[in-house]
Design a protein around this motif. Structure first.
Motif, PDB file in Angstrom:
ATOM      1  N   VAL A  92      17.675  -6.570   0.638  1.00  0.00           N
ATOM      2  CA  VAL A  92      16.340  -6.012   0.452  1.00  0.00           C
ATOM      3  C   VAL A  92      15.731  -5.855   1.834  1.00  0.00           C
ATOM      4  O   VAL A  92      15.762  -6.778   2.647  1.00  0.00           O
ATOM      5  N   VAL A  98       9.815  -6.207  -6.289  1.00  0.00           N
ATOM      6  CA  VAL A  98      11.205  -5.744  -6.327  1.00  0.00           C
ATOM      7  C   VAL A  98      11.559  -5.371  -7.757  1.00  0.00           C
ATOM      8  O   VAL A  98      12.112  -4.306  -8.036  1.00  0.00           O
ATOM      9  N   HIS A 148      17.163  -9.200 -10.674  1.00  0.00           N
ATOM     10  CA  HIS A 148      17.268  -7.956  -9.923  1.00  0.00           C
ATOM     11  C   HIS A 148      18.137  -6.967 -10.707  1.00  0.00           C
ATOM     12  O   HIS A 148      17.738  -5.853 -10.983  1.00  0.00           O
ATOM     13  N   SER A 162      13.510   0.143   0.135  1.00  0.00           N
ATOM     14  CA  SER A 162      13.670  -1.286   0.430  1.00  0.00           C
ATOM     15  C   SER A 162      14.912  -1.851  -0.237  1.00  0.00           C
ATOM     16  O   SER A 162      15.499  -2.816   0.229  1.00  0.00           O
ATOM     17  N   LEU A 163      15.289  -1.265  -1.368  1.00  0.00           N
ATOM     18  CA  LEU A 163      16.416  -1.797  -2.127  1.00  0.00           C
ATOM     19  C   LEU A 163      17.746  -1.220  -1.669  1.00  0.00           C
ATOM     20  O   LEU A 163      18.786  -1.554  -2.233  1.00  0.00           O
ATOM     21  N   ASP A 201       4.892  -4.464   1.775  1.00  0.00           N
ATOM     22  CA  ASP A 201       5.225  -3.243   1.032  1.00  0.00           C
ATOM     23  C   ASP A 201       5.143  -2.024   1.957  1.00  0.00           C
ATOM     24  O   ASP A 201       4.078  -1.718   2.491  1.00  0.00           O
TER      25      ASP A 201
END
Lengths: 173, 328
Positions: free
Chosen positions: A89, A98, A148, B213-214, B269
């Protein structure tokens, strides 16, 4: 019945090397398929080809009977979920944030509510405001990983239970 | 709510810095003179305040905001806290455009140098947009940026090398050092248009930045139109940087440092960090410009020199602390 995933004669090249040659795979809705093979055999490439992430030199890939290259991003996301090998991440986002990314087109409030629900389902409510990079290796490793991956399939699961190819590459035993 | 509080706090700092930017300068004004400036804008003190200091302060604010926003967009896009418009080669491209315009004798033509800087920045941005669509890995884009940056720098050096006139040389050099002195309102107005478009593109790209971000592949399959969002991010950052360089020359480190100052406040964020980064970038550059004015030197310090002098050590400190937390 239309196959959830159908790969026909897929050939993928990386540079000059052919990494996948004339591969076929058909997965029916509801079916759970594991792909077994040596490291470098092309398991992940097969999956990426089916998802439209790898350029097909030859052959075609269809999701629910439709050419994956002709699907819009939103349509494709409604048909498949994918948990890639790389799970770093990028930023220290809180766990709920997330998780909420599993519902990118939902209103922020709704995405947040769904994320909290899903975290509760895997027993992570206590950690929902914790930054994911602040979690200890152990904390992140088992419960969070499940959250996740469970959450990222939310949009697909919510819209009709097409979960045919989740984790194919990674889960191959 | 936390976002609102952060942004309001930053706005309050900006207002205070704007007041300071109008109050302090080379010439010290008495209270009576300040009162006169407010009563009659066309008096001598009025000219100092409203025709010299105010536009200069405003220029520092918008340039800082553009650079801070561009930096936040680049860091989000590349998932790299060390990314910066400079890394992409956009600053170097804009600098090259300006250097060429000056060398070609267009230095005195109104708007020519600024226009050349903006056009060159856009050209680099267009090239990067194409590359971003073709190569998805953020590392690749950084490498292309470094290559473009070095190449732009090399050609700029070449124009120095081949320049027959030392006057041109010092003109180019001065411009490259960066400054917001002697700007007037029309200079600012001209660059506000590309900056506004850039800011709009950045706002549009925000949700894509969060998704990135992932990781690249997860983002690609998230259902968001990632290719478009990514292109918007690169184009927006290029426009913002190009317009900033066009207005103030090359000013480093603001794009790098501004997002770091507010990242924790925005919950890490990359979408929510955009607005606070613009505000903190504006604050940083207004502060740097105040320092450039107030530090007593025979020749006024150039803005780019000040930001580098203070920014580089500050940045090393941030990197040091960040590295410690990464190891942990």
């Amino acid at each position: 019945m239309t196959a959830a995933l159908a790969i026909t004669g897929a050939t993928v090249r990386r540079g000059r090397q052919v990494v996948l040659e004339a591969a076929d795979l058909v997965v029916q809705p509801g079916e759970v398929v594991g792909v077994v093979g040596a490291n470098g055999a092309g398991k992940t490439t097969l999956l990426r080809a089916g998802l439209g992430l790898a350029h097909l030199e030859q052959g075609k890939a269809e999701l629910a009977g439709r050419d994956v290259g002709h699907l819009s991003e939103a349509e494709r996301a409604a048909l498949v979920a994918y948990l890639p090998q790389e799970r770093r991440v990028g930023w220290n986002l809180p766990a709920w944030r997330v998780a909420s990314l599993g519902a990118p087109n939902a209103a922020p409030k709704e995405a947040r509510a769904r994320a909290r629900q899903a975290l509760a389902r895997v027993g992570l409510t206590a950690l929902e405001d914790r930054g994911v990079l602040d979690m200890s290796g152990g904390e992140r490793e088992h419960p969070f990983r499940e959250a996740h991956d469970g959450l990222l399939v939310q949009p697909a699961a919510a819209r009709g239970d097409h979960r045919p190819v989740r984790g194919l590459g990674d889960r191959a035993v | 709510m936390r976002d609102l509080a952060l942004n309001l706090a930053l706005l309050a700092i900006l207002v205070a810095l704007a007041a300071a930017g109008i109050a302090f300068g080379e010439t010290t004004l008495t209270h009576a003179q300040v009162a006169q400036a407010f009563a009659d804008p066309h008096s001598g003190p009025g000219e100092v305040l409203w025709a010299i200091r105010a536009p200069r302060t405003a220029a520092a604010a918008v340039v800082g905001a553009a650079l801070g926003l561009a930096g936040a967009v680049m860091q989000g896009l590349l998932r790299n806290p060390l990314a910066d418009p400079g890394v992409l080669g956009v600053s170097a491209g804009a600098g090259l455009g300006a250097a060429l315009a000056i060398t070609l004798g267009l230095g005195a033509t109104a708007g020519a140098v600024e226009g050349a800087a903006l056009v060159a920045a856009l050209a680099v941005g267009a090239l990067l947009t194409l590359l971003a669509a073709r190569f998805r890995e953020p590392e690749t884009l950084i490498l292309f940026g470094v290559a473009l940056s070095s190449f732009g720098g090399a050609i700029t050096s070449l124009t120095f090398n081949l320049s027959p006139s030392p006057v041109t040389l010092s003109e180019v050099f001065n411009w490259l050092l960066g400054s917001v002195a002697n700007r007037d309102w029309s200079d600012i107005g001209r660059e506000l248009v590309p900056m506004a478009i850039g800011a709009g593109l950045a706002a549009y790209a925000a949700r894509g930045l969060v998704m990135l971000s992932l990781g690249e592949e997860t983002a690609q399959l998230s259902g968001l139109p990632m290719m478009r969002l990514r292109a918007a991010a690169v184009a927006g950052a290029s426009l913002l940087t190009g317009a900033a360089v066009a207005m103030a020359g090359i000013v480093g480190f603001v794009g790098l440092a501004a997002p770091h100052l507010v990242r924790a406040g925005a919950g890490a964020d990359p979408g929510r960090v955009l607005l606070p980064s613009a505000l903190s970038g504006a604050a940083l550059l207004m502060l740097a410009d105040l320092a450039a004015r107030v530090i007593p030197t025979d020749l006024e310090l150039k803005l780019g020199v000040v930001t580098a002098l203070f920014g580089a050590p500050l940045f090393a400190l941030i990197a040091w602390r960040a590295a410690r937390s990464w190891r942990g």
